[in-house]
Design an enzyme around this catalytic site. Structure first.
Site, PDB file in Angstrom:
ATOM      1  N   TYR A 127       1.176  -1.047   0.357  1.00 44.08           N
ATOM      2  CA  TYR A 127      -0.023  -0.031   0.107  1.00 44.08           C
ATOM      3  C   TYR A 127       0.858   1.544   0.146  1.00 44.08           C
ATOM      4  O   TYR A 127       2.588   1.270   0.227  1.00 44.08           O
ATOM      5  CB  TYR A 127      -0.945   0.481   1.301  1.00 44.08           C
ATOM      6  CG  TYR A 127      -0.699   0.489   2.838  1.00 44.08           C
ATOM      7  CD1 TYR A 127       0.294  -0.503   3.187  1.00 44.08           C
ATOM      8  CD2 TYR A 127      -0.688   1.886   3.059  1.00 44.08           C
ATOM      9  CE1 TYR A 127       1.191   0.315   4.372  1.00 44.08           C
ATOM     10  CE2 TYR A 127      -0.362   1.837   4.289  1.00 44.08           C
ATOM     11  CZ  TYR A 127       0.911   0.252   4.721  1.00 44.08           C
ATOM     12  OH  TYR A 127       1.041   1.026   6.002  1.00 44.08           O
ATOM     13  N   ARG A 172       8.149   5.084  -4.388  1.00 47.03           N
ATOM     14  CA  ARG A 172       8.310   3.922  -3.307  1.00 47.03           C
ATOM     15  C   ARG A 172       7.269   2.614  -3.272  1.00 47.03           C
ATOM     16  O   ARG A 172       7.178   1.115  -3.089  1.00 47.03           O
ATOM     17  CB  ARG A 172       7.784   4.155  -1.655  1.00 47.03           C
ATOM     18  CG  ARG A 172       8.212   3.406  -1.096  1.00 47.03           C
ATOM     19  CD  ARG A 172       8.003   3.515   0.903  1.00 47.03           C
ATOM     20  NE  ARG A 172       6.548   4.085   0.941  1.00 47.03           N
ATOM     21  CZ  ARG A 172       6.768   4.996   1.516  1.00 47.03           C
ATOM     22  NH1 ARG A 172       8.001   5.339   3.069  1.00 47.03           N
ATOM     23  NH2 ARG A 172       5.428   5.398   2.209  1.00 47.03           N
ATOM     24  N   ARG A 179      -6.856 -20.311  -3.036  1.00 49.09           N
ATOM     25  CA  ARG A 179      -6.134 -20.222  -1.856  1.00 49.09           C
ATOM     26  C   ARG A 179      -5.072 -21.210  -1.926  1.00 49.09           C
ATOM     27  O   ARG A 179      -5.252 -22.726  -2.536  1.00 49.09           O
ATOM     28  CB  ARG A 179      -6.802 -20.761  -0.438  1.00 49.09           C
ATOM     29  CG  ARG A 179      -5.597 -20.452   0.625  1.00 49.09           C
ATOM     30  CD  ARG A 179      -5.936 -20.478   1.898  1.00 49.09           C
ATOM     31  NE  ARG A 179      -5.247 -19.413   2.839  1.00 49.09           N
ATOM     32  CZ  ARG A 179      -4.952 -20.063   3.695  1.00 49.09           C
ATOM     33  NH1 ARG A 179      -4.245 -21.290   2.970  1.00 49.09           N
ATOM     34  NH2 ARG A 179      -3.834 -19.411   4.289  1.00 49.09           N
ATOM     35  N   HIS A 217      -0.701 -21.089  -0.899  1.00 45.70           N
ATOM     36  CA  HIS A 217       0.622 -20.702  -0.438  1.00 45.70           C
ATOM     37  C   HIS A 217       1.997 -19.759  -1.764  1.00 45.70           C
ATOM     38  O   HIS A 217       1.571 -18.259  -2.015  1.00 45.70           O
ATOM     39  CB  HIS A 217       2.178 -20.535   0.425  1.00 45.70           C
ATOM     40  CG  HIS A 217       0.747 -20.419   1.337  1.00 45.70           C
ATOM     41  ND1 HIS A 217       0.053 -21.866   2.216  1.00 45.70           N
ATOM     42  CD2 HIS A 217       1.287 -20.161   3.520  1.00 45.70           C
ATOM     43  CE1 HIS A 217      -0.360 -22.077   3.522  1.00 45.70           C
ATOM     44  NE2 HIS A 217       0.893 -20.792   3.809  1.00 45.70           N
ATOM     45  N   LYS A 264       6.559  -1.319   1.415  1.00 50.91           N
ATOM     46  CA  LYS A 264       5.679  -1.659   2.997  1.00 50.91           C
ATOM     47  C   LYS A 264       4.009  -2.364   2.265  1.00 50.91           C
ATOM     48  O   LYS A 264       3.567  -2.087   1.246  1.00 50.91           O
ATOM     49  CB  LYS A 264       5.107   0.236   1.902  1.00 50.91           C
ATOM     50  CG  LYS A 264       4.214   1.291   2.770  1.00 50.91           C
ATOM     51  CD  LYS A 264       4.202   2.608   3.029  1.00 50.91           C
ATOM     52  CE  LYS A 264       3.166   3.148   3.682  1.00 50.91           C
ATOM     53  NZ  LYS A 264       2.951   2.919   4.931  1.00 50.91           N
ATOM     54  N   GLU A 307      11.351   2.653  14.324  1.00 54.52           N
ATOM     55  CA  GLU A 307      11.137   3.237  14.512  1.00 54.52           C
ATOM     56  C   GLU A 307       9.630   3.141  14.858  1.00 54.52           C
ATOM     57  O   GLU A 307       9.217   2.412  15.781  1.00 54.52           O
ATOM     58  CB  GLU A 307      10.034   2.819  12.538  1.00 54.52           C
ATOM     59  CG  GLU A 307       9.829   2.085  12.404  1.00 54.52           C
ATOM     60  CD  GLU A 307       9.829   2.287  10.952  1.00 54.52           C
ATOM     61  OE1 GLU A 307       9.447   3.127   9.770  1.00 54.52           O
ATOM     62  OE2 GLU A 307       9.747   0.732   9.944  1.00 54.52           O
ATOM     63  N   LEU A 347      10.621   1.696   7.401  1.00 51.25           N
ATOM     64  CA  LEU A 347      10.342   1.921   6.333  1.00 51.25           C
ATOM     65  C   LEU A 347      11.052   3.016   5.154  1.00 51.25           C
ATOM     66  O   LEU A 347      11.472   4.373   6.572  1.00 51.25           O
ATOM     67  CB  LEU A 347       9.089   2.057   6.107  1.00 51.25           C
ATOM     68  CG  LEU A 347       8.165   2.185   5.034  1.00 51.25           C
ATOM     69  CD1 LEU A 347       7.780   1.104   3.909  1.00 51.25           C
ATOM     70  CD2 LEU A 347       6.281   3.472   5.666  1.00 51.25           C
TER      71      LEU A 347
END
Ligand code: PDD
Length: 287
Positions: free
Chosen positions: A33, A52, A100, A102, A149, A182, A207
């Site tokens: 995201y 990014r 589903r 992995h 992210k 962070e 990040l």
């Protein structure tokens, strides 16, 4: 005014916006995201967040859903349709919908793209910044790729909840060496007892904050010296000032750590000035 969200090519009423139960974002947190501050109806630090995003996608081998120009149109349209002048716009991109398993789905499986925007009360945020905010510290429990992210945010969620329960706005992660990495959704900074402006270096498992990066540019221009050097909880407790940076908080002065005041417990002059400088820069460059 009714809110809308962008979901896979369509703007839909916010209350009806949904992804499939077999979306890999839902099943595996297999997605990334980005978050842009909306300043005067425009995207703050736009290029940095796009860079990014592209890097996060590449690290997870997810194909970019569209060009940067096309995504810019989607984000701006999301902002416009929601009539957001001051706020945040979120973009999530996941590896799409597939039975589903992995391992990655078949090549060509379309990625899922979701965008949403909401307004924030900038006046209330300004008031909070004038008073300063509190942080707590929690042990670093995240994986080794915090530079991506990803939507896999469970340790951040738990840390933030602990902060909220303690009346703090943020939780700082402390690694096994006793050094701050962070915050759960921001980067951490101090002005140490010798007056040095310090934040963790980007080779560490953090990040690479875009607000952090832009602030670095502003600091260089204004003649501030920054040391990208880790600091410990002890350093932070003895600091002259502390603050956090992020698209959600911009530059937010911190006046309390684990219930103890930072210096005299009042917002420091440098953090206050840096907030002004960053906001001026971000408003001036927003697109
Ligand atoms: N969070 N560190 C973490 C773990 C973050 O989640 C964020 C941003 C930052 C600051 O990055 P930037 O300056 O690029 O916003 C640092 C966003 C705001 C969020 O999760 O909502």
């Amino acid at each position: 005014m009714s809110r809308v969200a962008y979901v896979n090519g369509r703007f839909v009423p916010h209350g009806e916006a949904a992804v499939h139960i077999e979306d890999r974002g839902f099943q595996f947190a297999d997605g990334v995201y980005e978050v842009w501050a909306v300043l005067g109806g425009k995207l703050g630090d736009a290029a940095g967040h796009f860079e990014r995003l592209e890097r996060s996608l590449a690290e997870l081998q997810i194909a970019p859903p569209m060009s940067r120009a096309a995504l810019t149109v989607v984000l701006r349209e999301t902002v416009r349709r929601n009539r957001v002048r001051e706020g945040l716009v979120y973009l999530q991109v996941t590896r799409g919908v597939a039975p589903r398993d992995h391992a990655f789905p078949a090549p060509g499986t379309p990625v899922s793209v979701v965008a949403s925007a909401h307004a924030v009360d900038r006046a209330a945020m300004e008031k909070r910044a004038e008073q300063g905010a509190a942080v707590i510290t929690v042990p670093e429990t995240r994986w080794a790729r915090c530079d991506i992210k990803t939507v896999a945010l469970l340790p951040n969620v738990l840390a933030k909840q602990q902060a909220r329960a303690a009346g703090a706005v943020e939780a700082w992660f402390v690694d096994e060496l006793g050094l701050i990495t962070e915050g759960a959704s921001s980067n951490a900074w101090i002005i140490d007892k010798s007056g040095a402006l310090r934040t963790r270096d980007t080779q560490a498992n953090i990040l690479r904050g875009i607000t952090r990066k832009t602030l670095m540019t502003v600091l260089a221009r204004e003649g501030f010296k920054v040391e990208e050097r880790p600091f410990s909880l002890e350093d932070a407790k003895e600091a002259r000032e502390a603050f956090i940076t992020g698209a959600g908080t911009l530059v937010l002065p911190i006046v309390k750590i684990n219930g103890q005041p930072v210096a005299d417990g009042k917002v420091g002059p440098v953090a206050k000035r840096l907030r002004q400088l960053y906001i001026e820069e971000a408003r001036g460059t927003a697109v």
